[in-house]
Design an enzyme around this catalytic site. Structure first.
Site, PDB file in Angstrom:
ATOM      1  N   ASN A 229       0.835  -1.198   0.000  1.00 38.20           N
ATOM      2  CA  ASN A 229       0.000   0.000   0.000  1.00 38.20           C
ATOM      3  C   ASN A 229       0.867   1.245   0.000  1.00 38.20           C
ATOM      4  O   ASN A 229       2.040   1.211   0.386  1.00 38.20           O
ATOM      5  CB  ASN A 229      -0.928   0.020   1.224  1.00 38.20           C
ATOM      6  N   CYS A 230       0.275   2.351  -0.452  1.00 36.95           N
ATOM      7  CA  CYS A 230       0.904   3.660  -0.305  1.00 36.95           C
ATOM      8  C   CYS A 230       0.022   4.482   0.627  1.00 36.95           C
ATOM      9  O   CYS A 230      -0.614   3.920   1.523  1.00 36.95           O
ATOM     10  CB  CYS A 230       1.108   4.333  -1.668  1.00 36.95           C
ATOM     11  N   ILE A 231      -0.085   5.780   0.443  1.00 37.26           N
ATOM     12  CA  ILE A 231      -0.838   6.619   1.376  1.00 37.26           C
ATOM     13  C   ILE A 231      -2.325   6.309   1.348  1.00 37.26           C
ATOM     14  O   ILE A 231      -2.988   6.252   2.385  1.00 37.26           O
ATOM     15  CB  ILE A 231      -0.614   8.107   1.072  1.00 37.26           C
TER      16      ILE A 231
ATOM     17  N   ARG B 226      -3.778   3.919  -1.303  1.00 39.66           N
ATOM     18  CA  ARG B 226      -4.138   2.839  -2.220  1.00 39.66           C
ATOM     19  C   ARG B 226      -3.519   1.508  -1.833  1.00 39.66           C
ATOM     20  O   ARG B 226      -2.397   1.447  -1.351  1.00 39.66           O
ATOM     21  CB  ARG B 226      -3.661   3.169  -3.641  1.00 39.66           C
TER      22      ARG B 226
END
Length: 537
Positions: free
Chosen positions: A470-472, A474
């Site tokens: 995951n990122c911030i 998504r």
């Protein structure tokens, strides 16, 4: 990262993953910036004159302590990047990758110091000589300051060494040095050699970055607009972090002498000025690329777009999307996270998103032209108060609410017209909203507030997922068969959007709670696979 990677990643996917690794140091940088901003503003003479009670020794000790803590990220930013990149990119043994990142960065700078010493440049305390060769203290070592770019390149090399050697098998006599123990050993040798090459090749890198900075500077007041628009246009692809890092941390974002030190990058300059007691006010050339440029769109424009989408929804559907809009506005205004709103219209009206990107860029240029000087990274209400209001009228913070109000009206009118005139299917305008909502799982949500089993099922189950990260905002996944992914079911279970990067990679936009969703999904996948293994046995 969960699972194994079945497909070789493309260059595009690599840059997406690389940008994601920036988030760990940047998140700390944002927090430290707030600490530094509060501490430096409340310990300044101007604020104490205005509010004398803040001059109490105990309060001043607390504020100075906050400034010292906040300056940590600024002082050690390159090494944090060099640790975070192999940590984030490594598939296995992440702790070893991170440890090797620190070892490699330190050894690289020791090798640079050795080369400078053999050439007779060091030791010296002559400021002119040190500046001519760009020599600064790096981790207490006199070395060429390669900044964030050097740390990023070193981090990528160390990651590749980790992937190649963390499973190395040696003869029995040397077996102790095999496996994960070999990674920092090999890293020391390789980065020691690279350190000898840096004095020879780095001037060319510096020349290229400086050239990029001159191009941006030559664009005048349109430079911030190009940056702000470009950042928004790259966001759907997850590549905006590359552009942002170049401007924030390299010569492309400017170079300035602050408190006797040469500092590169817009954000680095701003934070150096925050922590320098001899600096009064902030550099307009640096802040024009920072928080202030986002504020018209983040504090005014996107809330206006959300209100327009709410008013354009079918009356019978408005109560169903109210929570979605409110949470999106809160995430945008308070947290500076815009994707929960942007992805509501990105896919149904790409042209509208392009206009949004241009208006965001225009906000950057407008703030620069007006002479506003509010720094940091997020463009939210916290940055407005901490780095604008608390630092006095010199920041011209009072112009931000005016600009935000104008952007609110423009976005609202533009979105309302476009949605009505072109019959855009923004949330709540579909005739089958009720059916979609009813198709969502009714099981009890987990700690994340999401029905993670339903989301996993919509992704084709644990067996269909090769990698999960995951990122911030998504989930980033690699799947075996894209045909097994049910986009409608994902959206019915509160996914904001789904981006199919290629035949095997996709991103599911969740929002601020994505880390909790990812952790729950990883745990669920692990238990599912363990159960399957037991049954198979």
């Amino acid at each position: 990262m969960t699972g194994k990677t079945a497909q070789k990643i493309t260059l595009w996917e690599f840059f997406q993953q690389l940008g994601k690794t920036f988030m760990l140091p940047v998140a700390l940088l944002s927090f430290c910036g707030i600490m530094l901003g509060i501490g430096s503003s409340l310990s300044s003479r101007d604020v104490i004159t205005l509010l004398p009670f803040l001059g109490h020794p105990i309060l001043q000790a607390i504020f100075i302590w906050m400034s010292k803590i906040g300056s940590f990220a600024f002082s050690f930013l390159p090494v944090m990047f060099c640790i975070a990149i192999p940590l984030g990119l490594a598939r296995e043994d992440k702790g070893v990758a991170a440890f090797s990142g620190f070892v490699g960065y330190a050894v690289m700078n020791l090798a640079v110091n050795f080369w400078l010493s053999t050439q007779g440049i060091l030791p010296t305390s002559d400021v002119a000589v040190l500046k001519a060769h760009n020599v600064q203290n790096v981790l207490g070592i006199q070395s060429i300051d390669t900044g964030i770019l050097g740390a990023v390149i070193a981090g990528i090399i160390i990651w590749r060494l980790h992937e190649r050697f963390h499973t190395l098998r040696l003869p029995d006599a040397l077996a102790f040095f095999g496996g994960t123990r070999s990674v920092p050993i090999v890293t020391s040798v390789v980065m020691g050699v690279i350190g000898l090459l840096i004095p020879l090749v780095w001037p060319w890198f510096a020349l290229g970055i400086s050239g990029l900075g001159h191009i941006i500077e030559s664009a005048g007041e349109f430079g911030p607009m190009i940056f702000g628009t470009g950042e928004r246009l790259l966001l759907p692809f997850g590549l905006q972090h590359i552009l942002v890092a170049l401007i924030r941390f390299t010569e492309a974002g400017g170079t300035m002498d602050v408190c006797g030190h040469t500092v590169n990058g817009a954000l680095t300059i701003f934070q150096a000025q925050l922590s320098c007691p001899d600096t009064h006010g902030f550099s307009e050339s640096a802040t024009r690329f920072l928080s202030q440029g986002k504020m018209p769109a983040f504090l005014g424009g996107l809330p206006g777009a959300a209100l327009a989408m709410y008013h354009c929804a079918r009356p019978e559907n408005r109560h169903k999307i109210k929570g979605l809009m409110i949470s999106g506005v809160i995430a945008c205004v308070v947290g500076g996270t815009t994707e929960p709103i942007e992805f509501l219209f990105l896919f149904v009206a790409p042209a509208l998103y392009l206009i949004h990107a241009l208006l965001t860029g225009l906000g950057f240029t407008t703030m620069a032209v007006l002479g506003v000087t509010i720094g940091n990274t997020d463009g939210n209400i916290i940055d407005f108060i901490v780095f604008g209001v608390l630092h006095g009228m010199a920041t011209k913070w009072y112009l931000v609410p005016l600009a935000a109000a104008i952007w609110f009206v423009v976005y609202y009118a533009l979105f309302r017209f476009a949605i009505k005139h072109f019959n855009l299917k923004t949330p709540g305008r579909e005739a089958d909203v009720t059916d979609s909502a009813e198709s969502a799982s009714t099981s009890t949500p987990g700690k994340s507030g999401y029905d993670v089993p339903a989301l996993l099922n919509a992704l084709g189950g644990a067996a269909n997922i090769d990698t999960l990260d995951n990122c911030i905002t998504r989930l980033r996944l690699s799947v075996k068969e894209m045909s097994r992914v049910n986009v409608d079911a994902l959206k019915a279970n509160r996914a904001i959007g789904v981006i199919k990067v290629n035949d095997h990679n996709l991103q599911v936009v969740i929002g601020p709670q994505v880390q909790s969703v990812k952790d729950e999904m990883a745990q669920l996948m692990s238990s599912t696979r363990e159960t399957a293994a037991v049954d198979a046995g």
